[in-house]
Design a protein around this motif. Structure first.
Motif, mmCIF file in Angstrom:
data_model
loop_
_atom_site.group_PDB
_atom_site.id
_atom_site.type_symbol
_atom_site.label_atom_id
_atom_site.label_comp_id
_atom_site.label_asym_id
_atom_site.label_seq_id
_atom_site.Cartn_x
_atom_site.Cartn_y
_atom_site.Cartn_z
ATOM 1 N N GLN A 169 0.832 -1.201 0.000
ATOM 2 C CA GLN A 169 0.000 0.000 0.000
ATOM 3 C C GLN A 169 0.873 1.261 0.000
ATOM 4 O O GLN A 169 0.585 2.221 -0.738
ATOM 5 N N PHE A 173 1.040 4.237 -2.846
ATOM 6 C CA PHE A 173 0.894 5.667 -2.557
ATOM 7 C C PHE A 173 2.100 6.448 -3.077
ATOM 8 O O PHE A 173 1.956 7.559 -3.596
ATOM 9 N N ASP A 176 1.590 6.847 -6.768
ATOM 10 C CA ASP A 176 0.492 7.789 -7.039
ATOM 11 C C ASP A 176 0.954 9.229 -6.848
ATOM 12 O O ASP A 176 0.663 10.099 -7.687
ATOM 13 N N VAL A 209 -8.518 14.345 -3.162
ATOM 14 C CA VAL A 209 -8.936 12.941 -3.077
ATOM 15 C C VAL A 209 -7.748 12.058 -2.679
ATOM 16 O O VAL A 209 -7.852 11.202 -1.791
ATOM 17 N N SER A 210 -6.606 12.278 -3.315
ATOM 18 C CA SER A 210 -5.433 11.450 -3.034
ATOM 19 C C SER A 210 -4.849 11.730 -1.655
ATOM 20 O O SER A 210 -4.435 10.804 -0.951
ATOM 21 N N LYS A 212 -6.471 12.822 0.977
ATOM 22 C CA LYS A 212 -7.362 12.238 1.987
ATOM 23 C C LYS A 212 -7.119 10.740 2.135
ATOM 24 O O LYS A 212 -7.113 10.205 3.242
ATOM 25 N N SER A 213 -6.915 10.052 1.016
ATOM 26 C CA SER A 213 -6.647 8.605 1.078
ATOM 27 C C SER A 213 -5.347 8.323 1.816
ATOM 28 O O SER A 213 -5.270 7.416 2.650
ATOM 29 N N LEU A 214 -4.314 9.115 1.504
ATOM 30 C CA LEU A 214 -3.037 8.925 2.185
ATOM 31 C C LEU A 214 -3.154 9.280 3.661
ATOM 32 O O LEU A 214 -2.607 8.580 4.523
ATOM 33 N N ARG A 215 -3.883 10.369 3.957
ATOM 34 C CA ARG A 215 -4.089 10.759 5.355
ATOM 35 C C ARG A 215 -4.753 9.632 6.140
ATOM 36 O O ARG A 215 -4.352 9.314 7.272
ATOM 37 N N ASP A 216 -5.749 8.992 5.545
ATOM 38 C CA ASP A 216 -6.451 7.891 6.219
ATOM 39 C C ASP A 216 -5.526 6.682 6.410
ATOM 40 O O ASP A 216 -5.586 6.005 7.447
ATOM 41 N N PHE A 217 -4.675 6.424 5.417
ATOM 42 C CA PHE A 217 -3.698 5.336 5.533
ATOM 43 C C PHE A 217 -2.719 5.620 6.669
ATOM 44 O O PHE A 217 -2.402 4.732 7.478
ATOM 45 N N THR A 220 -4.415 5.040 10.001
ATOM 46 C CA THR A 220 -4.482 3.609 10.306
ATOM 47 C C THR A 220 -3.129 3.094 10.785
ATOM 48 O O THR A 220 -3.037 2.382 11.798
#
Length: 266
Positions: A169, A173, A176, A209-210, A212-217, A220
């Motif tokens: 993952q 990222f 990306d 969008v990208s 936010k996805s990285l922030r959520d990763f 976690t």
């Protein structure tokens, strides 16, 4: 305007002084036992930026702008010194004078870029020469997209190799954000013609969008590290550190989108 100058200055100093303080700790943790002089210097920088952070919280938006202007000069001077310290370390590592040290050259360079950003921002605030909105949108995104790409690479390398899914993952990222950075640099080289309202809006939407996805990763990963549920050599504070920087980037994107919404199409 004077209140806006004070508020912006304090916001930048409160955020970045904490980041600089933590950089001092992370670099120190990567030194060898015999690097006593570098360890002492890192400790001094930690104390310096801890004091700056504490002092910044003693000021308010109502503080005299001239007092904040002087504070900005003091902090900019500290940021310049830690930038030089980081570049010195990078030179030592790249010339193979610190074999066995555990700071990646890219991580050292990464921290020095953030110190340079910090000192430049304080200089812009004091001179009253902030970039026009279209230029700021592109330049801030170029800077932060590279920071985010670096973070993904660091996470992938500091996780235990047996954490295969998380490592994959992080690698995705990294790829990306490398692509987003290339796109941002293309937009940068096409300016001013690229700085149309629709194009800047799309640029921010896509990056949001990208990020936010990285922030959520990162959130976690931070939670898993803090609860000792995954294998890594990532310090819990480092996990929180990179999470906060993603949050900062999202807040900047929010600010830009609000500013663009008030711009009338030509």
């Amino acid at each position: 305007m004077s209140n806006a100058f004070v508020a912006r200055s304090l916001d930048e100093i409160r955020f970045w002084s904490r980041i600089m303080k933590e950089h001092s700790l992370f670099l120190k943790l990567g030194f060898r036992c015999e690097d006593t002089q570098l360890i002492n210097e890192a400790n001094q920088f930690y104390s310096t930026f801890e004091g700056i952070e504490r002092q910044s919280h003693a000021f308010t938006v109502g503080t005299d702008p001239e007092q904040i202007r002087r504070f900005n000069v003091e902090v900019q001077n500290a940021a310049t010194h830690i930038w030089a310290f980081k570049r010195k370390i990078l030179g030592l590592v790249l010339s193979c004078k610190m074999p066995g040290a555990n700071n990646f050259p890219l991580l050292i360079d990464h921290t020095s870029r953030e110190a340079n950003y910090f000192r430049n921002r304080l200089n812009e605030l004091n001179s009253g020469q902030l970039e026009p909105l279209p230029d700021a949108i592109i330049d801030e995104n170029v800077f932060f997209l590279r920071i985010m790409a670096d973070h993904a690479k660091f996470i992938g390398h500091l996780l235990d190799p047996s954490e295969r899914q998380l490592v994959e993952q992080a690698r995705n990222f990294s790829n990306d954000f490398d692509q987003l950075l290339f796109q941002a640099r293309d937009l940068e080289s096409m300016r001013p013609q690229s700085q149309t309202l629709p194009m800047l809006n799309q640029f921010l939407d896509q990056n949001r969008v990208s990020v936010k996805s990285l922030r959520d990763f990162k959130k976690t990963a931070k939670d898993l590290i803090e609860s000792c549920r995954i294998k890594s050599i990532i310090h819990p504070l480092l996990a929180d550190h990179v999470f906060r920087e993603a949050e900062r980037f999202l807040a900047i994107i929010d600010m830009f989108e609000q500013s663009l919404s008030s711009v009338k199409p030509r």
